[in-house]
Enzyme design. Structure first.
Site, PDB file in Angstrom:
ATOM      1  N   ARG A   1      -4.544  11.015   4.510  1.00 20.35           N
ATOM      2  CA  ARG A   1      -3.364  11.889   4.601  1.00 20.35           C
ATOM      3  C   ARG A   1      -2.439  11.698   3.412  1.00 20.35           C
ATOM      4  O   ARG A   1      -1.856  12.656   2.907  1.00 20.35           O
ATOM      5  CB  ARG A   1      -2.630  11.561   5.902  1.00 20.35           C
ATOM      6  CG  ARG A   1      -1.303  12.190   6.039  1.00 20.35           C
ATOM      7  CD  ARG A   1      -0.587  11.682   7.277  1.00 20.35           C
ATOM      8  NE  ARG A   1       0.803  12.019   7.218  1.00 20.35           N
ATOM      9  CZ  ARG A   1       1.285  13.231   7.447  1.00 20.35           C
ATOM     10  NH1 ARG A   1       0.446  14.197   7.740  1.00 20.35           N
ATOM     11  NH2 ARG A   1       2.561  13.477   7.351  1.00 20.35           N
TER      12      ARG A   1
ATOM     13  N   CYS B   1      -4.607  12.407  12.589  1.00 18.26           N
ATOM     14  CA  CYS B   1      -5.460  11.217  12.638  1.00 18.26           C
ATOM     15  C   CYS B   1      -5.293  10.630  14.039  1.00 18.26           C
ATOM     16  O   CYS B   1      -4.617  11.209  14.894  1.00 18.26           O
ATOM     17  CB  CYS B   1      -5.060  10.233  11.552  1.00 18.26           C
ATOM     18  SG  CYS B   1      -3.506   9.449  11.910  1.00 18.26           S
TER      19      CYS B   1
ATOM     20  N   ARG C   1       0.510  14.603  13.045  1.00 17.09           N
ATOM     21  CA  ARG C   1       1.011  14.361  11.685  1.00 17.09           C
ATOM     22  C   ARG C   1       1.115  15.655  10.859  1.00 17.09           C
ATOM     23  O   ARG C   1       0.474  15.829   9.838  1.00 17.09           O
ATOM     24  CB  ARG C   1       0.153  13.314  10.995  1.00 17.09           C
ATOM     25  CG  ARG C   1       0.099  12.050  11.844  1.00 17.09           C
ATOM     26  CD  ARG C   1      -0.511  10.895  11.162  1.00 17.09           C
ATOM     27  NE  ARG C   1       0.371  10.336  10.140  1.00 17.09           N
ATOM     28  CZ  ARG C   1      -0.014   9.289   9.394  1.00 17.09           C
ATOM     29  NH1 ARG C   1      -1.195   8.793   9.537  1.00 17.09           N
ATOM     30  NH2 ARG C   1       0.804   8.800   8.474  1.00 17.09           N
TER      31      ARG C   1
ATOM     32  N   LYS D   1       0.854  -1.212   0.000  1.00 14.80           N
ATOM     33  CA  LYS D   1       0.000   0.000   0.000  1.00 14.80           C
ATOM     34  C   LYS D   1       0.883   1.253   0.000  1.00 14.80           C
ATOM     35  O   LYS D   1       0.675   2.173  -0.787  1.00 14.80           O
ATOM     36  CB  LYS D   1      -0.881  -0.013   1.239  1.00 14.80           C
ATOM     37  CG  LYS D   1      -1.562   1.319   1.556  1.00 14.80           C
ATOM     38  CD  LYS D   1      -2.471   1.263   2.761  1.00 14.80           C
ATOM     39  CE  LYS D   1      -1.767   1.465   4.064  1.00 14.80           C
ATOM     40  NZ  LYS D   1      -1.471   2.860   4.416  1.00 14.80           N
ATOM     41  N   ASN D   2       1.915   1.270   0.856  1.00 12.29           N
ATOM     42  CA  ASN D   2       2.699   2.490   1.051  1.00 12.29           C
ATOM     43  C   ASN D   2       3.736   2.727  -0.034  1.00 12.29           C
ATOM     44  O   ASN D   2       4.445   3.732  -0.002  1.00 12.29           O
ATOM     45  CB  ASN D   2       3.334   2.505   2.454  1.00 12.29           C
ATOM     46  CG  ASN D   2       2.262   2.671   3.520  1.00 12.29           C
ATOM     47  OD1 ASN D   2       1.105   2.973   3.208  1.00 12.29           O
ATOM     48  ND2 ASN D   2       2.615   2.447   4.760  1.00 12.29           N
TER      49      ASN D   2
ATOM     50  N   ARG E   1      -8.908  -0.545   4.583  1.00 10.22           N
ATOM     51  CA  ARG E   1      -7.979   0.448   4.035  1.00 10.22           C
ATOM     52  C   ARG E   1      -6.615  -0.178   3.776  1.00 10.22           C
ATOM     53  O   ARG E   1      -5.916   0.199   2.866  1.00 10.22           O
ATOM     54  CB  ARG E   1      -7.795   1.604   5.030  1.00 10.22           C
ATOM     55  CG  ARG E   1      -8.954   2.557   5.077  1.00 10.22           C
ATOM     56  CD  ARG E   1      -8.594   3.767   5.922  1.00 10.22           C
ATOM     57  NE  ARG E   1      -7.305   4.307   5.488  1.00 10.22           N
ATOM     58  CZ  ARG E   1      -6.635   5.196   6.211  1.00 10.22           C
ATOM     59  NH1 ARG E   1      -7.108   5.627   7.357  1.00 10.22           N
ATOM     60  NH2 ARG E   1      -5.477   5.670   5.793  1.00 10.22           N
TER      61      ARG E   1
ATOM     62  N   ASP F   1       4.763   0.583  12.132  1.00  7.37           N
ATOM     63  CA  ASP F   1       3.530  -0.030  11.618  1.00  7.37           C
ATOM     64  C   ASP F   1       3.370  -1.478  12.061  1.00  7.37           C
ATOM     65  O   ASP F   1       2.338  -2.089  11.816  1.00  7.37           O
ATOM     66  CB  ASP F   1       3.512   0.019  10.087  1.00  7.37           C
ATOM     67  CG  ASP F   1       3.300   1.432   9.599  1.00  7.37           C
ATOM     68  OD1 ASP F   1       3.458   1.673   8.381  1.00  7.37           O
ATOM     69  OD2 ASP F   1       3.021   2.313  10.426  1.00  7.37           O
TER      70      ASP F   1
END
Ligand code: EPZ
Length: 419
Positions: free
Chosen positions: A94, A118, A123, A22-23, A399, A306
């Site tokens: 974000r 968040c 952030r 995802k990132n 997500r 994470d």
């Protein structure tokens, strides 16, 4: 609102393949703004966050969609770019803020809503802004929007006070089309940054040193569309490794890049859990418990923030007392309250969770405060005795994890969506 019901105390056994990261997909899709023409991005996970960035690209005037014929492939047609990003989408996620560098590089003007904080922290984007200003941009805050202007970005020397992943990506993208050379010092070193640099270099950019703390970018005049496959998701891999460990299972996880999960492998082995790397797969087995360990989250290649919530869940069942310290985000322990409802013995002291291992946890109704905490509560529910009902108000689970329920069910978990 989504609810998931887990019937716990079942060992996970079998094999799964990891999806794309995802990132890595999010900044790479943002970078497609700089590549006129048609780009093809493969191994893109089918996730809510990816759909959000695709909607941002469409709002900016590009055409972008998941291919109907090829799974996990996103096609982007880029023939025009507007300079204003939509408020409701950027505040929804974000990572949409990543588009500021590409739009500024292509249009000389970008108007992006200031992303909200968040659950895990305020952030801010000050490091992003400082980086763009070092490239000659004039950046103002007006009515909740970040407005960046630069007739032509010029290369500059930037030192990051903190190796911010997003800010490193923003500056790499903007610098790729700037005049002259840019040097980023104290850059973030995450694998997703290397993937972004590889994507842009394929398009004609000149980026050297991605993955190291000093990155050199020689600006070029234009970039061309590319066909690129995203790296595997190291956080999904780590999460599934923890799922095998916490349920006393035996799992083979395929499609990984070993060096991307080094910190997680070492920590699991330190606690006495069997972890064996074999090419692009890793096997995790735990049939007789494991020891407590201490860990501190750090920027890559340190133990990833994470993975902190998931590891916290696992350490609740370790023999002994563990200390897990969160150094990256200021408020990333919301899962502790929920784990305590399941019988965990944890207390928070500043930015450290002191976890005294217990024999068993018991299922309970819990609430999902953020994406990785959601994964942590699923892990705890899979191991706990009895039923755990997860209340996921903001669809965090969808997500960040592609086909998570299907993958866990195929390994023997009893988990289903109940609303
Ligand atoms: C990326 O977020 C990831 N998101 C995060 O993953 C991940 O937790 C984080 O990197 C750290 O590894 C994506 O890649 C889309 P940072 P990012 O900028 O770029 C402070 C997930 O679960 N900071 O490295 O936002 C910030 O407040 C998500 O997939 C500033 O102070 O992370 C935080 O405390 C969660 N000013 C720290 O740096 C800035 O301008 C790390 O943030 C930018 C960041």
């Amino acid at each position: 609102m989504q609810k998931f019901l887990i019937k716990g105390n079942r060992a996970l056994k079998g094999e799964i393949q990891i999806s794309g990261a995802k990132n890595a997909a999010l900044p790479i899709l943002a970078a497609a703004i700089m590549l006129p023409g048609r780009s093809v991005i493969r191994n893109v996970p089918n996730l809510l966050d990816v759909t959000t960035i695709i909607r941002v690209l469409r709002a900016l005037g590009l055409k972008a969609e998941y291919s109907q014929s090829k799974p996990n492939t996103v096609n982007v047609w880029n023939y025009q770019v507007k300079h204003v990003a939509p408020y409701e989408l950027v505040t929804k996620m974000r990572a949409s803020f990543f588009v500021i560098g590409p739009i500024l590089a292509v249009k000389g003007l970008a108007k992006i809503p200031l992303p909200g904080g968040c659950a895990i922290g305020s952030r801010p984007v000050d490091i992003h802004i400082k980086g763009l200003e070092a490239l000659g941009a004039k950046v103002e805050l007006e009515h909740g929007f970040v407005i960046a202007k630069a007739d032509k970005l010029r290369g500059g020397k930037i030192y990051f006070d903190f190796p911010s992943v997003g800010a490193t990506e923003s500056v790499i993208m903007a610098a790729a089309l700037a005049d002259g050379e840019t040097v980023i010092e104290n850059a973030a070193r995450e694998p997703e940054i290397i993937d972004l640099a590889n994507f842009l270099n394929k398009a004609g950019a000149k980026i050297e040193g991605a993955g190291k703390e000093i990155i050199h970018i020689q600006g070029v005049n234009s970039l061309a569309p590319v066909d690129h496959a995203i790296i595997p998701d190291r956080i999904e891999a780590g999460t599934m490794m923890m799922a095998a460990a916490i349920t006393r299972g035996d799992m083979k996880i395929g499609g990984i890049v070993p060096e991307h999960i080094e910190a997680t492998v070492r920590k699991l082995q330190e606690s006495g859990i069997y972890v064996e790397l074999d090419g692009d797969s890793v096997r995790v087995k735990n049939d007789d418990g494991f020891r407590s360990v201490d860990v501190k989250t750090l920027p890559y290649p340190g133990f990833p923030t994470d993975m902190q919530p998931q590891f916290t869940s696992l350490l609740c069942l370790a023999k002994g007392t563990s200390v897990i310290t969160e150094t990256v985000f200021e408020n990333r322990f919301m899962h502790l309250q929920e784990l305590k409802r399941m019988g965990a013995d944890i207390r928070l002291e500043g930015q450290s969770a002191i976890i005294s291992g217990v024999e068993k946890m018991s299922g309970a109704p819990v609430r999902v405060p953020d994406l990785r905490a959601g994964a942590a509560l699923i892990l705890a529910g899979l191991a706990a005795e009895g039923e755990t009902l997860l209340e996921d108000r903001d669809h965090h689970i969808n997500r960040g994890y592609e086909k998570l329920l299907e993958k866990l069910s195929a390994l023997g978990a009893d988990i289903k969506k109940v609303s």
